[in-house]
Design a protein around this motif. Sequence first.
Motif, PDB file in Angstrom:
ATOM      1  N   SER A 210       0.857  -1.175   0.000  1.00  0.00           N
ATOM      2  CA  SER A 210       0.000   0.000   0.000  1.00  0.00           C
ATOM      3  C   SER A 210       0.894   1.225   0.000  1.00  0.00           C
ATOM      4  N   GLY A 211       0.802   2.049  -1.052  1.00  0.00           N
ATOM      5  CA  GLY A 211       1.655   3.228  -1.141  1.00  0.00           C
ATOM      6  C   GLY A 211       0.837   4.502  -1.224  1.00  0.00           C
ATOM      7  N   ASN A 212       1.211   5.492  -0.446  1.00  0.00           N
ATOM      8  CA  ASN A 212       0.478   6.761  -0.424  1.00  0.00           C
ATOM      9  C   ASN A 212       1.153   7.838  -1.275  1.00  0.00           C
ATOM     10  N   TYR A 213       2.055   7.424  -2.175  1.00  0.00           N
ATOM     11  CA  TYR A 213       2.803   8.395  -2.963  1.00  0.00           C
ATOM     12  C   TYR A 213       2.436   8.370  -4.454  1.00  0.00           C
ATOM     13  N   ARG A 214       1.489   7.511  -4.841  1.00  0.00           N
ATOM     14  CA  ARG A 214       1.123   7.424  -6.254  1.00  0.00           C
ATOM     15  C   ARG A 214      -0.135   8.225  -6.583  1.00  0.00           C
ATOM     16  N   ARG A 215      -1.162   8.122  -5.755  1.00  0.00           N
ATOM     17  CA  ARG A 215      -2.421   8.800  -6.029  1.00  0.00           C
ATOM     18  C   ARG A 215      -2.690   9.851  -4.962  1.00  0.00           C
ATOM     19  N   LYS A 237      -2.215   9.951   7.102  1.00  0.00           N
ATOM     20  CA  LYS A 237      -0.929  10.628   7.001  1.00  0.00           C
ATOM     21  C   LYS A 237       0.122   9.876   7.805  1.00  0.00           C
ATOM     22  N   GLY A 238       1.394  10.136   7.473  1.00  0.00           N
ATOM     23  CA  GLY A 238       2.492   9.627   8.272  1.00  0.00           C
ATOM     24  C   GLY A 238       3.210   8.424   7.711  1.00  0.00           C
ATOM     25  N   VAL A 239       2.554   7.663   6.822  1.00  0.00           N
ATOM     26  CA  VAL A 239       3.161   6.462   6.252  1.00  0.00           C
ATOM     27  C   VAL A 239       3.218   6.599   4.737  1.00  0.00           C
ATOM     28  N   THR A 258      -4.537  -1.374   6.142  1.00  0.00           N
ATOM     29  CA  THR A 258      -4.810  -1.134   7.567  1.00  0.00           C
ATOM     30  C   THR A 258      -3.634  -0.468   8.267  1.00  0.00           C
ATOM     31  N   ILE A 259      -2.434  -1.002   8.044  1.00  0.00           N
ATOM     32  CA  ILE A 259      -1.246  -0.473   8.712  1.00  0.00           C
ATOM     33  C   ILE A 259      -0.925   0.937   8.217  1.00  0.00           C
ATOM     34  N   THR A 260      -1.205   1.197   6.927  1.00  0.00           N
ATOM     35  CA  THR A 260      -1.026   2.550   6.398  1.00  0.00           C
ATOM     36  C   THR A 260      -1.897   3.537   7.168  1.00  0.00           C
ATOM     37  N   VAL A 261      -3.119   3.129   7.464  1.00  0.00           N
ATOM     38  CA  VAL A 261      -4.038   3.989   8.212  1.00  0.00           C
ATOM     39  C   VAL A 261      -3.593   4.137   9.666  1.00  0.00           C
ATOM     40  N   LEU A 262      -3.160   3.069  10.285  1.00  0.00           N
ATOM     41  CA  LEU A 262      -2.803   3.093  11.704  1.00  0.00           C
ATOM     42  C   LEU A 262      -1.557   3.927  11.977  1.00  0.00           C
ATOM     43  N   GLY A 263      -0.661   4.004  11.004  1.00  0.00           N
ATOM     44  CA  GLY A 263       0.585   4.722  11.229  1.00  0.00           C
ATOM     45  C   GLY A 263       1.674   3.795  11.732  1.00  0.00           C
ATOM     46  N   VAL A 264       2.880   4.322  11.865  1.00  0.00           N
ATOM     47  CA  VAL A 264       4.039   3.476  12.162  1.00  0.00           C
ATOM     48  C   VAL A 264       3.905   2.772  13.513  1.00  0.00           C
ATOM     49  N   GLU A 265       3.728   3.528  14.578  1.00  0.00           N
ATOM     50  CA  GLU A 265       3.723   2.931  15.925  1.00  0.00           C
ATOM     51  C   GLU A 265       2.553   1.981  16.122  1.00  0.00           C
ATOM     52  N   ASP A 266       1.346   2.456  15.881  1.00  0.00           N
ATOM     53  CA  ASP A 266       0.170   1.598  16.058  1.00  0.00           C
ATOM     54  C   ASP A 266       0.154   0.486  15.026  1.00  0.00           C
ATOM     55  N   ALA A 277       3.959 -10.243   8.975  1.00  0.00           N
ATOM     56  CA  ALA A 277       5.253  -9.792   8.467  1.00  0.00           C
ATOM     57  C   ALA A 277       5.024  -8.503   7.692  1.00  0.00           C
ATOM     58  N   ALA A 278       5.437  -7.374   8.261  1.00  0.00           N
ATOM     59  CA  ALA A 278       5.156  -6.070   7.667  1.00  0.00           C
ATOM     60  C   ALA A 278       6.399  -5.203   7.644  1.00  0.00           C
ATOM     61  N   HIS A 279       6.580  -4.502   6.521  1.00  0.00           N
ATOM     62  CA  HIS A 279       7.672  -3.539   6.348  1.00  0.00           C
ATOM     63  C   HIS A 279       7.036  -2.181   6.105  1.00  0.00           C
ATOM     64  N   ILE A 280       7.449  -1.169   6.882  1.00  0.00           N
ATOM     65  CA  ILE A 280       6.819   0.152   6.828  1.00  0.00           C
ATOM     66  C   ILE A 280       7.864   1.210   6.499  1.00  0.00           C
ATOM     67  N   VAL A 281       7.517   2.067   5.552  1.00  0.00           N
ATOM     68  CA  VAL A 281       8.338   3.238   5.261  1.00  0.00           C
ATOM     69  C   VAL A 281       7.516   4.464   5.662  1.00  0.00           C
ATOM     70  N   SER A 282       8.048   5.255   6.590  1.00  0.00           N
ATOM     71  CA  SER A 282       7.323   6.421   7.084  1.00  0.00           C
ATOM     72  C   SER A 282       7.472   7.588   6.116  1.00  0.00           C
ATOM     73  N   GLY A 283       6.723   8.635   6.374  1.00  0.00           N
ATOM     74  CA  GLY A 283       6.757   9.800   5.504  1.00  0.00           C
ATOM     75  C   GLY A 283       8.112  10.475   5.444  1.00  0.00           C
ATOM     76  N   ASP A 284       8.946  10.315   6.498  1.00  0.00           N
ATOM     77  CA  ASP A 284      10.273  10.932   6.490  1.00  0.00           C
ATOM     78  C   ASP A 284      11.336  10.041   5.856  1.00  0.00           C
ATOM     79  N   GLY A 285      10.906   8.873   5.318  1.00  0.00           N
ATOM     80  CA  GLY A 285      11.833   7.996   4.617  1.00  0.00           C
ATOM     81  C   GLY A 285      12.482   6.925   5.457  1.00  0.00           C
ATOM     82  N   SER A 286      12.209   6.898   6.758  1.00  0.00           N
ATOM     83  CA  SER A 286      12.779   5.855   7.616  1.00  0.00           C
ATOM     84  C   SER A 286      11.960   4.584   7.494  1.00  0.00           C
ATOM     85  N   GLU A 287      12.580   3.449   7.790  1.00  0.00           N
ATOM     86  CA  GLU A 287      11.889   2.172   7.667  1.00  0.00           C
ATOM     87  C   GLU A 287      11.796   1.465   9.008  1.00  0.00           C
ATOM     88  N   SER A 288      10.708   0.691   9.162  1.00  0.00           N
ATOM     89  CA  SER A 288      10.485  -0.113  10.349  1.00  0.00           C
ATOM     90  C   SER A 288       9.965  -1.465   9.895  1.00  0.00           C
TER      91      SER A 288
END
Length: 298
Positions: A210-215, A237-239, A258-266, A277-288
């Motif tokens: 799920s990417g928030n940078y295309r649309r 916002k935030g992911v 779902t995880i895109t909506v919840l944000g990095v921490e939640d 198994a989830a890989h998250i890239v935040s809005g500032d470019g860091s990964e978790s």
Amino acid sequence: MGTRWSVRLVVPAPGLVADISAGVQAVLDSVVAQMSTWEEASDISRFNRGAIGAWQAMPPDFLTVLSAALRVAEESGGAFDPTIGAIVDAWGFGAAGAVASAPDHETTETLRLAAGWRRVACEVLLQRARRTDTLALDFSGIAKGFGADRAAAWLKNLGFRHFLVEVGGELVGEGVKPDGQPWWVDIEMPPDAALPPLRLALHGLSAATSGNYRRWFEVNGERFAHTIDPRSGRPAKGVASVTVLHAECMYADAYATTITVLGVEDGLQFANRLGLAAHIVSGDGSESMSLAFGAMLD
């Protein structure tokens, strides 16, 4: 679905490829005919036009997706919700088309209060569903993954055991390539993140991103992305992107949203609670990454 599909597979004879192509297309056409809000004659459009409170007969695949969507909605406390079709339209990301400006607070609140996954009943055995308010279903966060699953199941039923299915970036890998290697895939990272592609080996696994940078659209310097937070009725916002690995692409698709909506921490807490198994890239470019994703790297 407004996207492309591809299949790579090991075939016993080259002449079978044309039949395979037509068969996969027919499977995906069936998903579109049931679940696309862009098609007026689709089952989901028929459901959204139906009388409030009336049971409607629905096809098995539609009910499978609706049941899974309601399950993820419950697991996530409503962070994933298939009943926000009207809100998606109000923000210009649905079949109604683009909008010139963001909807006002009163509009989003009215639509948000009418929506809600608890206002939909789904009875799979009786092959029927109903809504109890003026909400509209939208399967954009789960249908592509289901389409990839259905294409993979169709190939398995024909006896194929080694293939990679891709539908709009959602992936299902089974078996291995002729050289014995798994199906290696590279998941692109958001353009603003200085990160290499995420390389995955899909062997009996699915991956959805799920990417928030295309649309998105921008008004007065503020960017509004296409993933809507059902809890606020506004874009999340935030992911920047989330990739989830799962045995079923339908669930990988829904959990990534779902995880895109919840944000990095939640989102990480949610993934760890469910063992995702989830890989998250935040809005500032860091990964978790979740614990289950990290374990796959060992």
